[in-house]
Design a protein around this motif. Structure first.
Motif, PDB file in Angstrom:
ATOM      1  N   UNK A  23       5.482  -2.803  -8.209  1.00 18.88           N
ATOM      2  CA  UNK A  23       5.648  -3.758  -9.300  1.00 18.88           C
ATOM      3  C   UNK A  23       6.647  -3.259 -10.338  1.00 18.88           C
ATOM      4  N   UNK A  24       6.649  -1.967 -10.605  1.00 20.07           N
ATOM      5  CA  UNK A  24       7.578  -1.411 -11.599  1.00 20.07           C
ATOM      6  C   UNK A  24       9.029  -1.511 -11.144  1.00 20.07           C
ATOM      7  N   UNK A  25       9.274  -1.379  -9.852  1.00 21.02           N
ATOM      8  CA  UNK A  25      10.643  -1.429  -9.333  1.00 21.02           C
ATOM      9  C   UNK A  25      11.150  -2.838  -9.068  1.00 21.02           C
ATOM     10  N   UNK A  47      -3.369  -5.309 -10.117  1.00 23.67           N
ATOM     11  CA  UNK A  47      -2.456  -6.455 -10.097  1.00 23.67           C
ATOM     12  C   UNK A  47      -2.724  -7.367 -11.295  1.00 23.67           C
ATOM     13  N   UNK A  48      -3.985  -7.621 -11.566  1.00 17.28           N
ATOM     14  CA  UNK A  48      -4.325  -8.474 -12.727  1.00 17.28           C
ATOM     15  C   UNK A  48      -3.859  -7.831 -14.029  1.00 17.28           C
ATOM     16  N   UNK A  49      -4.066  -6.535 -14.151  1.00 17.24           N
ATOM     17  CA  UNK A  49      -3.633  -5.815 -15.367  1.00 17.24           C
ATOM     18  C   UNK A  49      -2.123  -5.897 -15.539  1.00 17.24           C
ATOM     19  N   UNK A  86       3.081  -3.786  -0.053  1.00 20.02           N
ATOM     20  CA  UNK A  86       2.508  -3.111  -1.215  1.00 20.02           C
ATOM     21  C   UNK A  86       2.453  -1.601  -1.058  1.00 20.02           C
ATOM     22  N   UNK A  87       2.788  -1.101   0.119  1.00 19.87           N
ATOM     23  CA  UNK A  87       2.660   0.344   0.361  1.00 19.87           C
ATOM     24  C   UNK A  87       3.919   1.128  -0.012  1.00 19.87           C
TER      25      UNK A  87
END
Length: 107
Positions: A23-25, A47-49, A86-87
Motif C-alpha cells: 500500500x505504501x508503494x 487494510x481498514x486502518x 499482497x505478498x
C-alpha cells in the motif's frame, strides 16, 4: 499522471507483514480494494486502518478473491482494473508503466 479511473484489487490471505509495504508503494489511484480471503491475522484490520475498501471473501482461493474484488470494482464503475498481489511480489511502484499507456489512450 491522473490515475483516478484506476482501481487496484489486492487479494490477500494472511499478509499483515507485506500489505503495508504494498500500500505504501502504490501510487495514488481512484480506488484500492483489498479482498480479505479468510485471513487469520490482522490483514483486514490493516487494510481498514489504511483507509482502503475491504471486501471479505470467506471462500478460500486466489480466484475467488479476485472475482470478489472484480465484482466490487464493477459496482463502482472502474475504468481500468489492476490486480496486484499482497505478498509484495509485484512492483506496485511501477503501476504507471502498466496503466500509463491505457490512461493516455495509447493502448
Amino acid at each position: 499522471m491522473d490515475f483516478s479511473g484506476v482501481t487496484v484489487v489486492i487479494p490477500a490471505l494472511n499478509e499483515e507483514q507485506s500489505l503495508p509495504l504494498v500500500l505504501a508503494d502504490l501510487p495514488s489511484v481512484g480506488r484500492v480494494i483489498v479482498v480479505d480471503n479468510a485471513s487469520t491475522d490482522r490483514t483486514a484490520a490493516i487494510a481498514r486502518e489504511a483507509g482502503v475498501d475491504v471486501v471479505s471473501q470467506p471462500e478460500r482461493g486466489y480466484g475467488a478473491a479476485c472475482l470478489a474484488g472484480i465484482a466490487r470494482a464493477h459496482e463502482h464503475g472502474a475504468d481500468v482494473l489492476v490486480i496486484l498481489d499482497a505478498d509484495y511480489s509485484d512492483y506496485s511502484e511501477h503501476l504507471d508503466l502498466l496503466v500509463g499507456p491505457i490512461v493516455r489512450g495509447e493502448a
